[in-house]
Design an enzyme around this catalytic site. Structure first.
Site, PDB file in Angstrom:
ATOM      1  N   GLU A 150      -5.500   7.360   0.611  1.00 30.06           N
ATOM      2  CA  GLU A 150      -5.843   6.993   1.867  1.00 30.06           C
ATOM      3  C   GLU A 150      -4.518   6.817   2.913  1.00 30.06           C
ATOM      4  O   GLU A 150      -5.075   6.968   4.106  1.00 30.06           O
ATOM      5  CB  GLU A 150      -6.325   5.453   1.684  1.00 30.06           C
ATOM      6  N   ASP A 203     -12.542   4.931  -2.209  1.00 29.28           N
ATOM      7  CA  ASP A 203     -13.234   3.485  -2.336  1.00 29.28           C
ATOM      8  C   ASP A 203     -14.236   3.393  -3.552  1.00 29.28           C
ATOM      9  O   ASP A 203     -14.683   2.348  -3.885  1.00 29.28           O
ATOM     10  CB  ASP A 203     -13.835   3.162  -1.173  1.00 29.28           C
ATOM     11  N   ILE A 214      -4.141   0.494  -2.385  1.00 33.04           N
ATOM     12  CA  ILE A 214      -4.583  -1.099  -2.597  1.00 33.04           C
ATOM     13  C   ILE A 214      -5.918  -0.749  -1.967  1.00 33.04           C
ATOM     14  O   ILE A 214      -6.146  -0.495  -0.622  1.00 33.04           O
ATOM     15  CB  ILE A 214      -3.466  -1.824  -1.967  1.00 33.04           C
ATOM     16  N   ASP A 215      -6.937  -0.902  -2.801  1.00 33.89           N
ATOM     17  CA  ASP A 215      -8.358  -1.235  -2.296  1.00 33.89           C
ATOM     18  C   ASP A 215      -8.582  -2.648  -2.089  1.00 33.89           C
ATOM     19  O   ASP A 215      -8.223  -3.236  -3.063  1.00 33.89           O
ATOM     20  CB  ASP A 215      -9.257  -0.476  -3.194  1.00 33.89           C
ATOM     21  N   THR A 267      -7.117  -4.098   0.877  1.00 38.28           N
ATOM     22  CA  THR A 267      -6.108  -4.731   1.435  1.00 38.28           C
ATOM     23  C   THR A 267      -6.256  -5.980   2.127  1.00 38.28           C
ATOM     24  O   THR A 267      -5.174  -6.911   2.110  1.00 38.28           O
ATOM     25  CB  THR A 267      -5.394  -3.653   2.430  1.00 38.28           C
ATOM     26  N   HIS A 269     -18.396  -5.043   6.091  1.00 39.06           N
ATOM     27  CA  HIS A 269     -18.343  -4.071   5.007  1.00 39.06           C
ATOM     28  C   HIS A 269     -19.867  -3.855   4.150  1.00 39.06           C
ATOM     29  O   HIS A 269     -20.013  -2.990   3.475  1.00 39.06           O
ATOM     30  CB  HIS A 269     -17.436  -4.063   4.009  1.00 39.06           C
ATOM     31  N   ASP A 281      -6.700   5.411  -3.939  1.00 38.51           N
ATOM     32  CA  ASP A 281      -6.628   4.295  -2.969  1.00 38.51           C
ATOM     33  C   ASP A 281      -5.621   3.480  -3.537  1.00 38.51           C
ATOM     34  O   ASP A 281      -5.778   2.697  -4.379  1.00 38.51           O
ATOM     35  CB  ASP A 281      -7.943   3.542  -3.036  1.00 38.51           C
ATOM     36  N   ASP A 340       0.830  -1.026   0.039  1.00 44.53           N
ATOM     37  CA  ASP A 340       0.002  -0.145  -0.071  1.00 44.53           C
ATOM     38  C   ASP A 340       0.882   1.147  -0.182  1.00 44.53           C
ATOM     39  O   ASP A 340       0.854   2.152  -0.707  1.00 44.53           O
ATOM     40  CB  ASP A 340      -1.029   0.097   1.126  1.00 44.53           C
TER      41      ASP A 340
HETATM   42  N1  LIG Z   1     -17.688  -0.491   8.212  1.00 45.13           N
HETATM   43  C1  LIG Z   1     -17.413  -0.596   6.820  1.00 45.13           C
HETATM   44  N2  LIG Z   1     -18.390  -0.351   5.689  1.00 45.13           N
HETATM   45  C2  LIG Z   1     -18.075  -0.237   4.696  1.00 45.13           C
HETATM   46  N3  LIG Z   1     -16.658  -0.109   3.918  1.00 45.13           N
HETATM   47  C3  LIG Z   1     -15.785  -0.220   5.188  1.00 45.13           C
HETATM   48  C4  LIG Z   1     -15.972  -0.502   6.269  1.00 45.13           C
HETATM   49  N4  LIG Z   1     -14.847  -0.429   6.993  1.00 45.13           N
HETATM   50  C5  LIG Z   1     -13.911  -0.555   6.201  1.00 45.13           C
HETATM   51  N5  LIG Z   1     -14.373  -0.425   4.853  1.00 45.13           N
HETATM   52  C6  LIG Z   1     -13.696   0.049   3.505  1.00 45.13           C
HETATM   53  O1  LIG Z   1     -13.920  -1.367   2.772  1.00 45.13           O
HETATM   54  C7  LIG Z   1     -12.813  -1.378   1.885  1.00 45.13           C
HETATM   55  C8  LIG Z   1     -12.803  -2.576   1.122  1.00 45.13           C
HETATM   56  O2  LIG Z   1     -14.093  -2.881   0.642  1.00 45.13           O
HETATM   57  P1  LIG Z   1     -14.524  -4.177   0.170  1.00 45.13           P
HETATM   58  O3  LIG Z   1     -15.067  -4.930   1.212  1.00 45.13           O
HETATM   59  O4  LIG Z   1     -15.277  -3.857  -1.106  1.00 45.13           O
HETATM   60  O5  LIG Z   1     -13.392  -5.015  -0.462  1.00 45.13           O
HETATM   61  C9  LIG Z   1     -11.735  -0.899   2.645  1.00 45.13           C
HETATM   62  O6  LIG Z   1     -10.593  -0.063   1.691  1.00 45.13           O
HETATM   63  P2  LIG Z   1      -9.209  -0.511   1.906  1.00 45.13           P
HETATM   64  O7  LIG Z   1      -9.110  -2.229   1.779  1.00 45.13           O
HETATM   65  O8  LIG Z   1      -8.493   0.183   0.713  1.00 45.13           O
HETATM   66  O9  LIG Z   1      -8.825  -0.093   3.158  1.00 45.13           O
HETATM   67  C10 LIG Z   1     -12.279   0.242   3.558  1.00 45.13           C
HETATM   68  O10 LIG Z   1     -12.185   1.334   3.266  1.00 45.13           O
HETATM   69 MG   LIG Z   2     -10.313   1.163  -0.212  1.00 47.41          MG
HETATM   70 MG   LIG Z   3      -6.602   0.901   0.438  1.00 44.00          MG
HETATM   71 MG   LIG Z   4      -7.456   0.595   4.076  1.00 42.14          MG
END
Ligand SMILES: Nc1ncnc2c1ncn2[C@@H]1O[C@H](COP(=O)(O)O)[C@@H](OP(=O)(O)O)[C@H]1O
Ligand SMILES: [Mg+2]
Ligand SMILES: [Mg+2]
Ligand SMILES: [Mg+2]
Length: 322
Positions: free
Chosen positions: A69, A266, A124-125, A127, A210, A122, A46
């Site tokens: 980020e 995101d 790495i989206d 992670t 999420h 972002d 990242d």
């Molecule tokens: N409670 C929550 N509800 C929704 N998104 C969330 C969350 N907590 C973290 N995230 C976000 O979910 C992203 C990942 O999305 P997904 O679930 O679609 O893979 C994360 O990005 P990062 O991995 O860049 O930190 C983070 O920003």
């Molecule tokens: Mg992200």
């Molecule tokens: Mg990220």
């Molecule tokens: Mg993150």
């Protein structure tokens, strides 16, 4: 073409960052997860990806702020010198001028604010997906007056349309293009048509925290999607909708974190890539996502991404669901 310089710089930077991520995944047996203040993970990949992209943006567009980020506060601590050395080594493989000092400065170039013209990044989206060996994306977008103008979404682990690694690029008004991981154009992409029942599947996060899986599957059923969801980390879900491999991506507020507000990085790149492929994106109340305010979308709740034709039906089902 308008935004051509921005588009070319963004493609090159996102692909370089995606390659760095692939290299980390190949060379580190298990990439170490460093815990952030909010207890979410970040890795040397990242940090390396953010450093590379910020360096390229700062060189090409010195007055554009970057709202990224990550920041380098943790990496600047003395006890993190081994990790910083590793980040520097991966960045150097692509950008030979890198030193530990320039790397932390490049990363912190991403501490910009939302203004009338800014980039959001972002590095790495997904992670958690990256750490698990699953999907992740490098997501970069340019926003002017709240409107997304350029979006690049690089998904190195995604196999779709015969490509090993998918790079999608969109410029407002110019459509969405599929490129190889080497940056070669393949074709323009379109969302699934409503007749293509088999492809009207729905995608949702792997991470149950999420979203709201039970409401998501109830809404999908209510609009006639009976197949199980495809669970995928990151904005690769936007790529699946843009390429017509899925018709719907639902991200409804998790009952575990009702006060969570979605972050601009995101979504920005994914939104443009889907809209320019003919799809539609809104929050669960039908409001457009707000990229003009701050790094969090304070006034939006949930995210609905679709091929466009089913969007109003989905919003109706949502309004009717408890
Ligand atoms: N409670 C929550 N509800 C929704 N998104 C969330 C969350 N907590 C973290 N995230 C976000 O979910 C992203 C990942 O999305 P997904 O679930 O679609 O893979 C994360 O990005 P990062 O991995 O860049 O930190 C983070 O920003
Ligand atoms: Mg992200
Ligand atoms: Mg990220
Ligand atoms: Mg993150």
């Amino acid at each position: 073409m308008v935004y051509d310089t921005e588009k070319q710089v963004a493609i090159k930077a996102a692909i370089a960052a995606a390659k760095l991520c692939q290299q980390v995944r190949q060379q580190e047996i298990t990439p170490e997860a460093i815990q952030k203040k909010d207890r979410s993970p970040v890795t040397i990949a990242d940090f390396g990806a953010q450093a590379l992209i910020c360096q390229a943006l700062a060189a090409a567009f010195p007055s554009d702020p970057v709202v990224g980020e990550e920041d380098a506060a943790t990496l600047r601590q003395a006890e993190m010198s081994d990790q910083l050395a590793k980040v520097t080594q991966y960045v150097q493989a692509i950008e030979p001028t890198a030193t530990p000092e320039t790397v932390v400065d490049w990363i912190d170039h991403g501490n910009g604010q939302v203004t009338s013209r800014y980039w959001t990044l972002d590095p790495i989206d997904g992670t958690k997906g990256f750490l698990r060996g699953d999907q992740y994306a490098v997501a970069l977008a340019l926003i002017e007056a709240g409107d997304i103008k350029v979006g690049v979404l690089a998904c190195p682990a995604l196999e779709m349309s015969g490509q090993q690694g998918v790079v999608l690029v969109a410029v407002r008004g110019q459509g969405t293009e599929l490129l190889t991981m080497a940056g070669q154009p393949v074709k323009s992409v379109q969302v699934a048509s409503p007749e293509d029942k088999e492809r009207l599947r729905f995608v949702e996060s792997v991470e149950s925290g999420h979203g709201d899986q039970s409401q998501q599957s109830a809404v999908a059923k209510a609009v006639g999607i009976t197949a199980d969801s495809i669970r995928m980390d990151s904005q690769a879900k936007y790529a699946a909708v843009a390429m017509g491999e899925a018709g719907l991506y639902l991200r409804l507020p998790s009952p575990k974190s009702p006060d969570y507000r979605e972050k601009i990085w995101d979504h920005a790149a994914g939104v443009l890539v889907v809209e320019e492929a003919g799809g539609r994106v809104s929050d669960m109340n039908g409001k457009p996502l707000n990229f003009a305010q701050s790094d969090r979308m304070q006034d939006n709740r949930g995210v609905v991404v679709s091929n466009g034709t089913i969007h109003d039906t989905v919003l109706k089902a949502l309004a009717a669901s408890p």
